[in-house]
Design a protein around this motif. Structure first.
Motif, PDB file in Angstrom:
ATOM      1  N   UNK D 117       0.803  -1.237   0.000  1.00  7.77           N
ATOM      2  CA  UNK D 117       0.000   0.000   0.000  1.00  7.77           C
ATOM      3  C   UNK D 117       0.831   1.280   0.000  1.00  7.77           C
ATOM      4  N   UNK D 119       1.155   2.938  -2.339  1.00  3.03           N
ATOM      5  CA  UNK D 119       0.380   3.806  -3.231  1.00  3.03           C
ATOM      6  C   UNK D 119      -0.335   4.935  -2.489  1.00  3.03           C
ATOM      7  N   UNK D 120      -0.548   4.753  -1.197  1.00  3.54           N
ATOM      8  CA  UNK D 120      -1.257   5.775  -0.431  1.00  3.54           C
ATOM      9  C   UNK D 120      -0.374   6.966  -0.071  1.00  3.54           C
ATOM     10  N   UNK D 126       0.954   5.486  -8.662  1.00  2.00           N
ATOM     11  CA  UNK D 126       0.505   4.394  -9.531  1.00  2.00           C
ATOM     12  C   UNK D 126       1.699   3.478  -9.725  1.00  2.00           C
TER      13      UNK D 126
END
Lengths: 167, 167, 167, 167
Positions: D117, D119-120, D126
């Motif tokens: 995660x 990506x957070x 992305x």
């Protein structure tokens, strides 16, 4: 005589042609603001989706966006989940942003999938079933519908009823 | 005598029954998600506001929220500003969040005013004219309407048409 | 003979008419994704705006959005402010969201103005000069340009050069 | 003899001069805002990536960021997904933020992975294929390219065409 009548005909046709072009032009660009689906079509989609939901004895949030992925019309049926307002709108946006049913995107965004965590883009996507693109008769995407409030299977059935209403 | 007192009793019971129904009705509505205004009323408000806008030859975004300040219904008239989608919804929310016309709040949020920059709360308020609370016949706030797309004066006139439709 | 030749002519015209409709239709709806201005036009706008900026010996961020207010093309000239990337894009969006020059909106959003704090809507607007709508020859809005990097007067001059390039 | 040693000296001086110019050039570019890749290089990358996409008969969003991970240039090909604007830009940023192909990061960010995660972070990364760092001839990262609009395999091929154009 032949030339004159032919000339008149072609002038008339040319005039009709020009008028048609103007009409077409304005109907496609949609009076400068709404691009793609117009309000009459969007409300028709909502109405048919709502009827389908009532027939299924369920309560839905239903949103329609235009070709620019901007909201055109929305309804929340009495008693439908409040949390599904945002989901219905995001489903409609997602379906237009990628011109495909939201669940097709969701199939690719799972852990290990090609598009894992794509949901974090575009200020939040919803990639489970219930968002569908809306096409015109020429097959072009003119907007999308998003439905949320029940199982994803039911959400999708109701969304399809909205799509079918615009065809 | 008997008949008269029985009649009074039954009248009283009927009244109690009716009041209970009312309470039940409102508690049911609250329990199920939509609090206050229902979809039929919201669509009626949208329809009358839209008619008023058409009569004024203008194009509006119109949003209705319920007593929980959550969106119930929304339309964007063809050609209305895309940027006014968000503003119409925020006006409706603002009007319900503080149970007053948005411009009354705006009068207090100016530099030096008591509520300076209150717009930064609640993920963004809109405090100029065009948002109005909607009351039921008992004077209770059951929701609000927000209109955006023209001058703030015209936005407010159209919003008022929506409010009047629900009375 | 008259009927036949007239018939042939009208058939030919009808065919031309149909082909034109198809062409027009696809050019207006823009291959399903970009609505309004296309990439060739957007790059032309960028190029002319960049030339104007170079002539003025300044460095700009320049953004073009389509009719759906979605980004089509962007450049940052070498040495231009990094902080102006977001401003240029937001100016372009703002100009399309309300179909007017950003500074016209800014004149109304000052303290005490009709649209005070409108900048807080739509996830952030920029309402000083440098954003201009782009129209097609029929006068319809097909997108917008946003320029940021120098004084607002210079930003606007460069934006205008971009707009003029598309006419 | 004289001539030969003078020749060597002048060659060495010329080389030093050239190297100094290069250093100066890069330090100047850094001082003025754009760090690393310049606009000419970025547009060259876009152009070659776009050509590759056309050759593959697909439609892409293509973004180039500089060494500071800030946007330098962007194009959306006509008909490319609107939702891929944000993804292309985020892929480019991600590739520069961690100086590696986005899919290498994605391999580590899966459930159970070392960077689960991730990506957070950074307001949204992305981490699937299509983002690649861009190096100068000395092997230093001067920016990155992000491509989105088709399968991740095709996105990556188009991104590579952009990278190769700058070498």
């Amino acid at each position: 005589m032949i030339n004159r009548s032919t000339g008149k005909l072609s002038k008339t046709l040319a005039r009709l042609f020009f008028i048609s072009l103007m009409c077409l032009s304005s109907s496609l660009v949609f009076a400068e603001g709404s691009v793609g689906i117009d309000l009459v079509q969007a409300e028709r989609a909502l109405k048919f989706a709502e009827k389908e939901a009532s027939k299924m004895n369920t309560k839905m949030n239903i949103a329609v966006v235009d070709a620019g992925a901007n909201l055109v019309a929305f309804i929340r049926m009495d008693g439908a989940f409040i949390g599904s307002i945002d989901i219905a709108i995001k489903k409609a946006k997602t379906a237009r942003l990628f011109d495909m049913p939201t669940d097709e995107l969701g199939a690719l965004s799972q852990p290990g999938g090609d598009l894992y965590n794509i949901e974090l883009s575009n200020e939040g996507l919803i990639t489970f079933a219930g968002g569908l693109p809306i096409h015109n008769s020429a097959g072009e995407v003119i907007g999308a519908i998003g439905v949320s409030g029940d199982t994803v299977e039911n959400d999708k059935i109701v969304a399809q009823a909205g799509v079918d209403a615009v065809k």
